[in-house]
Design a protein around this motif. Structure first.
Motif, PDB file in Angstrom:
ATOM      1  N   HIS A 186       6.166  49.003  41.188  1.00 29.36           N
ATOM      2  CA  HIS A 186       5.762  47.744  40.809  1.00 29.36           C
ATOM      3  C   HIS A 186       3.370  46.927  41.170  1.00 29.36           C
ATOM      4  CE1 HIS A 186       9.196  45.924  38.915  1.00 29.36           C
ATOM      5  NE2 HIS A 186       8.735  46.704  38.482  1.00 29.36           N
ATOM      6  N   ALA A 187       3.801  47.241  42.957  1.00 35.05           N
ATOM      7  CA  ALA A 187       2.508  47.369  43.656  1.00 35.05           C
ATOM      8  C   ALA A 187       1.721  48.538  43.584  1.00 35.05           C
ATOM      9  CB  ALA A 187       2.957  48.033  45.246  1.00 35.05           C
ATOM     10  N   ALA A 188       1.374  49.485  42.719  1.00 34.51           N
ATOM     11  CA  ALA A 188       0.346  50.126  41.719  1.00 34.51           C
ATOM     12  C   ALA A 188       0.345  49.598  41.109  1.00 34.51           C
ATOM     13  CB  ALA A 188       1.129  51.235  42.101  1.00 34.51           C
ATOM     14  N   GLY A 189       0.784  48.728  40.095  1.00 36.68           N
ATOM     15  CA  GLY A 189       0.401  48.360  39.033  1.00 36.68           C
ATOM     16  C   GLY A 189       0.988  49.238  37.279  1.00 36.68           C
ATOM     17  N   VAL A 190       2.434  50.163  38.432  1.00 35.27           N
ATOM     18  CA  VAL A 190       3.080  50.817  37.157  1.00 35.27           C
ATOM     19  C   VAL A 190       3.970  50.055  36.298  1.00 35.27           C
ATOM     20  CG1 VAL A 190       4.169  53.359  36.868  1.00 35.27           C
ATOM     21  CG2 VAL A 190       2.279  52.726  38.159  1.00 35.27           C
ATOM     22  N   GLY A 191       4.192  50.100  35.168  1.00 32.05           N
ATOM     23  CA  GLY A 191       5.011  49.489  34.304  1.00 32.05           C
ATOM     24  C   GLY A 191       5.489  50.544  33.301  1.00 32.05           C
ATOM     25  N   GLY A 192       6.303  49.987  32.506  1.00 27.74           N
ATOM     26  CA  GLY A 192       6.964  50.162  31.029  1.00 27.74           C
ATOM     27  C   GLY A 192       5.555  51.138  30.223  1.00 27.74           C
ATOM     28  N   GLY A 193       6.101  51.979  29.828  1.00 30.19           N
ATOM     29  CA  GLY A 193       5.017  52.705  28.797  1.00 30.19           C
ATOM     30  C   GLY A 193       4.025  53.436  29.755  1.00 30.19           C
ATOM     31  N   ASN A 194       4.275  54.030  30.860  1.00 31.01           N
ATOM     32  CA  ASN A 194       3.186  55.262  31.572  1.00 31.01           C
ATOM     33  C   ASN A 194       4.310  56.857  31.595  1.00 31.01           C
ATOM     34  OD1 ASN A 194       0.726  54.224  33.625  1.00 31.01           O
ATOM     35  ND2 ASN A 194       2.200  51.973  33.177  1.00 31.01           N
ATOM     36  N   HIS A 195       3.180  57.270  31.577  1.00 24.83           N
ATOM     37  CA  HIS A 195       4.418  59.275  31.165  1.00 24.83           C
ATOM     38  C   HIS A 195       3.703  58.833  33.612  1.00 24.83           C
ATOM     39  CE1 HIS A 195       4.015  59.582  26.697  1.00 24.83           C
ATOM     40  NE2 HIS A 195       4.228  58.670  27.559  1.00 24.83           N
ATOM     41  N   ILE A 196       4.522  59.616  33.731  1.00 28.68           N
ATOM     42  CA  ILE A 196       4.607  59.977  35.419  1.00 28.68           C
ATOM     43  C   ILE A 196       4.493  61.644  35.740  1.00 28.68           C
ATOM     44  CG2 ILE A 196       5.488  58.986  37.289  1.00 28.68           C
ATOM     45  CD1 ILE A 196       5.828  56.744  36.693  1.00 28.68           C
ATOM     46  N   PHE A 197       4.060  62.008  35.923  1.00 34.13           N
ATOM     47  CA  PHE A 197       4.267  63.096  36.364  1.00 34.13           C
ATOM     48  C   PHE A 197       4.263  63.557  37.597  1.00 34.13           C
ATOM     49  CE2 PHE A 197       3.087  68.092  36.919  1.00 34.13           C
ATOM     50  CZ  PHE A 197       3.526  68.864  35.799  1.00 34.13           C
ATOM     51  N   GLY A 241       1.636  50.697  48.827  1.00 35.01           N
ATOM     52  CA  GLY A 241      -0.156  50.750  48.922  1.00 35.01           C
ATOM     53  C   GLY A 241      -0.550  49.060  48.500  1.00 35.01           C
ATOM     54  N   CYS A 242      -0.493  48.540  49.255  1.00 36.01           N
ATOM     55  CA  CYS A 242      -1.441  46.853  48.929  1.00 36.01           C
ATOM     56  C   CYS A 242      -2.200  46.953  47.834  1.00 36.01           C
ATOM     57  CB  CYS A 242      -2.001  46.186  50.105  1.00 36.01           C
ATOM     58  SG  CYS A 242      -3.276  45.277  49.750  1.00 36.01           S
ATOM     59  N   PRO A 243      -2.400  46.312  46.546  1.00 37.69           N
ATOM     60  CA  PRO A 243      -3.264  45.893  45.324  1.00 37.69           C
ATOM     61  C   PRO A 243      -3.750  45.559  45.809  1.00 37.69           C
ATOM     62  CG  PRO A 243      -0.738  44.936  45.139  1.00 37.69           C
ATOM     63  CD  PRO A 243      -1.245  45.550  47.137  1.00 37.69           C
ATOM     64  N   GLU A 244      -4.202  45.230  47.333  1.00 38.90           N
ATOM     65  CA  GLU A 244      -5.811  44.543  47.191  1.00 38.90           C
ATOM     66  C   GLU A 244      -6.411  45.374  48.321  1.00 38.90           C
ATOM     67  OE1 GLU A 244      -7.473  41.773  45.320  1.00 38.90           O
ATOM     68  OE2 GLU A 244      -5.216  41.377  44.182  1.00 38.90           O
TER      69      GLU A 244
END
Length: 409
Positions: free
Chosen positions: A101-112, A230-233
């Motif tokens: 969530h902090a990395a801005g990674v959510g549904g629909g991403n493909h993570i390798f 990791g801090c998003p800002e």
């Protein structure tokens, strides 16, 4: 407040956990944290030797545990085995969800996941957390680097999880194999296992190699769990997941708390891993806590400026100067001419001395002045003369997991 959860943790482990029942004998469930003894890695290793194969730090009967992990033993030479119940594993997955969530990674991403899927905790929990947040989780175990790169392209991976060193290595292999990373869809790299993700020059170097992708740091340990995001800002800042951990920063010599802004050793108590808990665990990680205030990202979770700065057993005193590996890396990675490097520690004298071998990037193989520029940068940073020599192309080792660039000769 996370410390409010301490009595509940103590009541369980004092009753049912043989390791801590003996260690904390005389403690009461509402004890002040500072009155409890530290837990040392060597204690855990000795306990597992005395009570093989898993030691006595188990709160429940063995049939309650469904997950096995093992440390890499890179710092002690002796691996530790670690067991988890379904409940504690689920707790760790929840921590990794925070990382995404902090990395801005959510549904629909493909993570390798570019790692070997060995017995250490690594990205195992992150892999399962990816599915929980609705991502496609793509395992990269059992592949050579070129095959991983092709899979990243063919599956339209948008997120890459690996060590900072391996992110650099993959880009190097891409150049060797004429694989154009400009065609990759990777927009975020989540890196762990080394301090590189919070080292400014290393982070910028990786981002450049991966066409401007965002590089997000994270850290955790097999025996303690996923700790920070990791801090998003503020790139280069790690936040401890404080609803999951009680964090302290102490003077590694005296064991006393240090003021915020002063570097010290991170001490952690995990609050959701009741089956195999750690109380006041000395991680050996050197950190610098930021002031206690709300971050620009909106959280009050403890902020570690610069992420993990080093380890208590990594810092060297060279002619009276404290030298951390991350500080050396920040200088070397600031030069695009540097492909790979190795730091040699000469301990045969009374005081340790350093020298550095640098393998130039292929486009700079004939740059005779590179060593002089690097020596000047190191002198400016440390007020030390550290000799730098060139190594032949392809002669220095490459790493998929934690790099071992500092060697004693």
């Amino acid at each position: 407040m996370p410390v409010a959860k301490l009595p509940e943790l103590l009541s369980v482990v004092l009753r049912d956990n043989p390791f801590y029942a003996a260690k904390l004998r005389g403690a009461i469930p509402d004890s002040d944290l500072a009155t409890l003894p530290f837990t040392l890695k060597q204690e855990l290793i000795d306990d597992q030797i005395a009570h093989p194969p898993y030691g006595s730090n188990l709160t429940y009967p063995l049939d309650r545990y469904t997950r096995f992990c093992q440390t890499s033993a890179t710092t002690t030479g002796t691996p530790m085995r670690w067991l988890d119940t379904p409940e504690s594993w689920d707790w760790m997955i929840g921590n990794w969800v925070r990382v995404y969530h902090a990395a801005g990674v959510g549904g629909g991403n493909h993570i390798f996941f570019a790692f070997s899927f060995g017995p250490f905790l690594g990205f195992w929990v992150g892999f399962e957390a990816a599915a929980r947040v609705g991502c496609m989780a793509i395992p990269g175990g059992g592949m050579r680097s070129a095959a991983r790169l092709r899979t990243i392209l063919e599956t339209s991976a948008t997120v890459l999880c690996c060590t900072p060193t391996y992110a650099i290595r993959l880009a190097e292999v891409a150049a060797e194999e004429n694989i154009d990373l400009a065609t990759a869809n990777v927009r975020t790299l989540i890196v762990a296992g080394e301090p590189g993700g919070s080292v400014p020059a290393t982070r910028a170097h990786i981002s450049k190699l991966w066409n401007g992708a965002r590089v997000v740091d994270h850290h955790g340990m097999t025996e303690i769990g996923p700790v920070s995001y990791g801090c998003p800002e503020r790139p280069g800042v790690l936040h401890v997941i404080e609803d999951a951990y009680i964090a302290e920063v102490i003077d590694p010599l005296t064991g006393r708390p240090v003021p915020r802004g002063v570097a010290g050793e991170l001490v952690l108590t995990n609050l959701g891993r009741l089956g195999s808990p750690l109380i006041r665990y000395r991680t050996s990680d050197i950190v610098q806590a930021a002031p206690d205030e709300q971050c620009a990202c909106g959280t009050r979770d403890l902020a570690l400026n610069g992420g993990i700065l080093g380890r208590t057993d990594d810092m060297l005193v060279v002619r009276g100067v404290n030298v951390y590996p991350s500080a050396v890396e920040n200088i070397l990675r600031g030069f695009d001419d540097v492909g790979e490097y190795r730091v040699e520690i000469q301990n045969h004298r009374t005081l340790p001395e350093l020298s550095i071998q640098v393998e130039p990037a292929p486009a700079h193989a004939d740059d005779a002045a590179l060593t002089h520029r690097l020596e000047a940068a190191l002198t400016n940073a440390f007020a030390l003369r550290i000799p730098v020599s060139l190594a032949p192309q392809g002669s220095l080792p490459r790493f998929e997991m934690k790099a071992r660039r500092w060697v004693t000769v």
